[in-house]
Design an enzyme around this catalytic site. Structure first.
Site, PDB file in Angstrom:
ATOM      1  N   GLU A  25       0.814  -1.217   0.000  1.00  0.00           N
ATOM      2  CA  GLU A  25       0.000   0.000   0.000  1.00  0.00           C
ATOM      3  C   GLU A  25       0.848   1.266   0.000  1.00  0.00           C
ATOM      4  O   GLU A  25       0.363   2.359   0.293  1.00  0.00           O
ATOM      5  CB  GLU A  25      -0.959  -0.024   1.189  1.00  0.00           C
ATOM      6  CG  GLU A  25      -1.848  -1.249   1.227  1.00  0.00           C
ATOM      7  CD  GLU A  25      -3.230  -1.033   0.638  1.00  0.00           C
ATOM      8  OE1 GLU A  25      -3.755   0.080   0.738  1.00  0.00           O
ATOM      9  OE2 GLU A  25      -3.798  -1.996   0.085  1.00  0.00           O
ATOM     10  N   HIS A  49      -4.029   2.057   7.551  1.00  0.00           N
ATOM     11  CA  HIS A  49      -2.627   2.288   7.207  1.00  0.00           C
ATOM     12  C   HIS A  49      -1.925   2.837   8.446  1.00  0.00           C
ATOM     13  O   HIS A  49      -2.537   3.512   9.285  1.00  0.00           O
ATOM     14  CB  HIS A  49      -2.486   3.299   6.065  1.00  0.00           C
ATOM     15  CG  HIS A  49      -3.027   2.806   4.763  1.00  0.00           C
ATOM     16  ND1 HIS A  49      -3.859   3.576   3.963  1.00  0.00           N
ATOM     17  CD2 HIS A  49      -2.859   1.644   4.109  1.00  0.00           C
ATOM     18  CE1 HIS A  49      -4.180   2.890   2.875  1.00  0.00           C
ATOM     19  NE2 HIS A  49      -3.597   1.723   2.945  1.00  0.00           N
ATOM     20  N   CYS A  99      -2.631  11.508   3.692  1.00  0.00           N
ATOM     21  CA  CYS A  99      -3.074  10.602   2.622  1.00  0.00           C
ATOM     22  C   CYS A  99      -2.933  11.261   1.257  1.00  0.00           C
ATOM     23  O   CYS A  99      -2.666  10.590   0.257  1.00  0.00           O
ATOM     24  CB  CYS A  99      -4.534  10.206   2.823  1.00  0.00           C
ATOM     25  SG  CYS A  99      -4.812   8.960   4.081  1.00  0.00           S
TER      26      CYS A  99
END
Length: 421
Positions: A167, A235, A352
């Site tokens: 990711e 995350h 993000c």
């Protein structure tokens, strides 16, 4: 040319929020995304909020980059899914996802001072855990190949094998005395088996480190706290952020908190931990407000500033902690809230929305670099072409398809990036 001879700067590459930005609730384990599923979205406001954040950091740092929305709807995925309306609506929504705006998931980046060939290495993330994200990497790779196409400065890698979930930079950090100096890279992984999927696999992180040519003695692999994943920290950048010598983290971020600190200190003795205790800010509140999904930046004068969502200022416990931190003698002396509410409602805060790349700005394709004139241009195109509102029922309509496609093409034309059409 050696890394020492380069003008190495940390550049934040923010994702421009795409014209198909919507709230379909596609991301299992992302509490904010799930809670806003079915709400109307406001792509124009979302994209303008993002440009506003970029403008602020350009003024603070003097340098800022961006990445572009991917083609949506994804006709290739639509054909593969063969959606006929009888299946779950998520299959209809997936090809419309604008989640590439969260460029922290675009790639993992190792700067030139850390690699054995003295070049900056980027590995595009495969994002295999979620259907709507697994479609991204081929188009993201096309952009990375253009933006970082100078072979004297960059090596861009394809994704790790799909057996291993990767990711990107959302589970990666880098400790260093200065961004242009040699660093120690932190890779945080999860272990599967809980209520929500652990998206970053340990072997994916280790493969990236090897392919980037990193010194094994300067790599640290740490397990994320399963309880944090269960609470919605899908995350690691939802519960911690790294900048130079500083680790700003929640008390419950890692499976073995003290063991994680010891492992980092063994490779990077200068580590300075700023740990937020659960008694001050609960894990739930930290995730709700995205206190740690923040940009921890080094200003030109050497001071550090934390860019947080407005939601942090609206939380009594979070803002009380921030005020105490700013009044202390610690490394983080300033906290600046920004409005990214449209992104927050879909589960992504300031961190993000950006990919950190340490490199010489002159080595990057200038079409991906922001200045005030280009920020004006972005705002003009977005204001004129992005949909003002998207309701869930709009997804799949011919009218919305035409508007979304035309909006992206207008942006590519304005930026002279027609090769991405």
């Amino acid at each position: 040319m050696s890394p020492k001879e380069l003008n190495l700067r940390e550049i934040n590459f923010d994702g421009i929020v795409g014209p198909s930005h919507n709230y379909a609730g596609l991301s299992l384990g992302n509490i904010a995304s799930a809670s806003h599923k079915g709400d109307p979205s406001y792509p124009r406001a979302a994209a303008l909020q993002g440009v506003g954040k970029m403008r602020g950091n350009l003024a603070r740092l003097g340098v800022q980059g961006f990445l572009l929305p991917l083609p949506r709807p994804n006709a290739l995925l639509e054909n593969v899914l063969a959606y006929d309306g009888t299946e779950a609506p998520q299959l209809r929504a997936a090809p419309w996802s604008a989640s590439s705006m969260w460029t922290a998931n675009a790639a993992t980046v190792s700067p030139a001072p850390d690699t054995n060939d003295g070049k900056c290495h980027l590995t595009v993330a495969n994002l295999i855990t979620m259907l709507h994200r697994a479609q991204e990497w081929p188009d993201t790779l096309r952009q990375l190949d253009i933006a970082f196409g100078d072979p004297d400065h960059f090596v861009v890698h394809g994704p790790v094998p799909p057996t291993f979930g990767d990711e990107g930079a959302a589970n990666h950090g880098r400790f260093c005395e200065g961004h242009g100096s040699e660093g120690v890279e932190l890779f945080v992984y999860g272990k599967p088996g809980g209520r929500f999927p652990a998206r970053q696999h340990e072997q994916a992180s280790r493969l990236v480190a090897r392919s980037h040519g990193l010194d094994p003695a300067k790599c640290v692999f740490v397990e994320q706290n399963p309880a944090a994943i269960e609470a919605g920290a899908f995350h690691n950048d939802v519960v911690s952020v790294v900048n130079e010598r500083v680790l700003f983290t929640h008390e419950e971020a890692f499976a073995d908190q003290q063991g994680a600190y010891a492992a980092i200190r063994a490779a990077f003795p200068a580590l300075e931990v700023v740990e937020v205790p659960s008694s001050a800010v609960s894990l739930k509140e930290a995730i709700r407000t995205y206190l740690f999904n923040a940009q921890l930046l080094t200003l030109p004068d050497g001071g550090m500033v934390l860019i947080v969502p407005e939601e942090c200022r609206e939380s009594a416990s979070v803002w009380s902690y921030c005020e105490q931190m700013m009044a202390s003698n610690g490394p983080i002396r300033e906290v600046i809230p920004v409005d990214v509410r449209q992104s927050m409602a879909n589960g992504g805060g300031p961190a993000c929305l950006r990919l950190r790349v340490v490199c010489d700005p002159a080595a990057v394709d200038p079409r991906f670099m922001l200045d005030e004139a280009k920020a004006d241009l972005l705002e003009k195109v977005i204001s004129e072409t992005w949909p003002e509102q998207i309701d869930p029922a709009d997804l799949g309509s011919d009218t919305l398809t035409s508007q979304v496609v035309a909006a992206r093409e207008a942006l590519l034309t304005a930026l002279d990036l027609g090769e991405l059409k």
